[in-house]
Design an enzyme around this catalytic site. Structure first.
Site: not given
Length: 231
Positions: A44, A103, A161, A199-202, A129, A125
């Site tokens: 991941e 990184n 998302d 995931t947490e965000y999901e 821009k 992310d």
């Protein structure tokens, strides 16, 4: 993204060398040795707090998992979560999980050609821009690196998302001539997919009624052969 953690974070992650890798380039081409077996390796990129990769590693002991993030604090939280999830779980070990601080921009330094089987890009992310397009993890500059790293069974699984990022990604994959499958514009529209790890965000996005976009990219020769629809 800037994270403010408590003092002693680096010392804490340095004290867990069996789980946390701070020098991943040393294992390029040698991850099977690090795990001590030849099981498939799934990675991941951008693991965040580590719920997704931690859950997967518990569900699938026959697969080796590597979670990567560049922030000390997120690596620390992922390690803490992995250990906590295993408390009281019969037979649960950390043997098939490694957490890496690195990184992703230099990911080719971490994995040799054909060394891994699957890459997860979860809620990366979107870099909205235009001047930052090259930083998107589904940009061709990154995807060409992934292609080299993946073996004959290789695939990329992506969830986001961001409609902007998803549309960009589909075009990026298509421009490289890659085969797509299981494309979803609202993954949980008919109810939460219990067969998939969230995931947490999901979880937060689902609670807000936001659609989750998902696709799989088929890379490896064997995976491609199975993906062909026969008449």
């Amino acid at each position: 993204m800037r994270l403010r953690g408590r003092k002693g974070i680096l010392e804490e992650i340095e004290a867990q060398p069996e789980l946390i890798v701070l020098n991943p380039a040393d294992y390029r081409g040698k991850w099977a040795q690090r795990f001590g077996n030849d099981k498939p390796i799934h990675v991941e990129l951008g693991m965040g707090k580590g719920k997704f990769i931690g859950d997967l590693s518990m569900r699938n002991p026959d697969i080796n998992y590597i979670g990567i993030d560049m922030y000390d604090e997120l690596v620390r939280r992922a390690a803490e979560k992995a250990r906590r999830f295993r408390e009281g779980a019969e037979g649960a070990t950390l043997a098939n999980l490694q957490l890496v601080r690195f990184n992703i921009e230099q990911i080719e330094q971490v994995f040799a050609d054909g060394e891994i089987e699957r890459i997860y890009l979860n809620f990366s992310d979107p870099w909205p821009k235009t001047k930052h397009i090259g930083r998107r993890l589904s940009h061709a500059g990154f995807v060409t690196k992934y292609i080299k790293m993946l073996n004959a069974e290789g695939t990329i699984h992506m969830k986001t998302d961001s409609k902007l990022l998803f549309e960009f990604s589909l075009n990026s994959f298509a421009d490289l001539g890659l085969r797509l499958r299981n494309i979803s514009l609202d993954l949980h529209a008919a109810g939460i997919r219990e067969d998939l790890v969230l995931t947490e965000y999901e979880t937060k996005f689902i609670e807000r009624g936001m659609p989750i976009y998902r696709c799989e990219v088929v890379i490896g020769a064997n995976a491609l052969q199975r993906a062909v629809v026969k008449p």
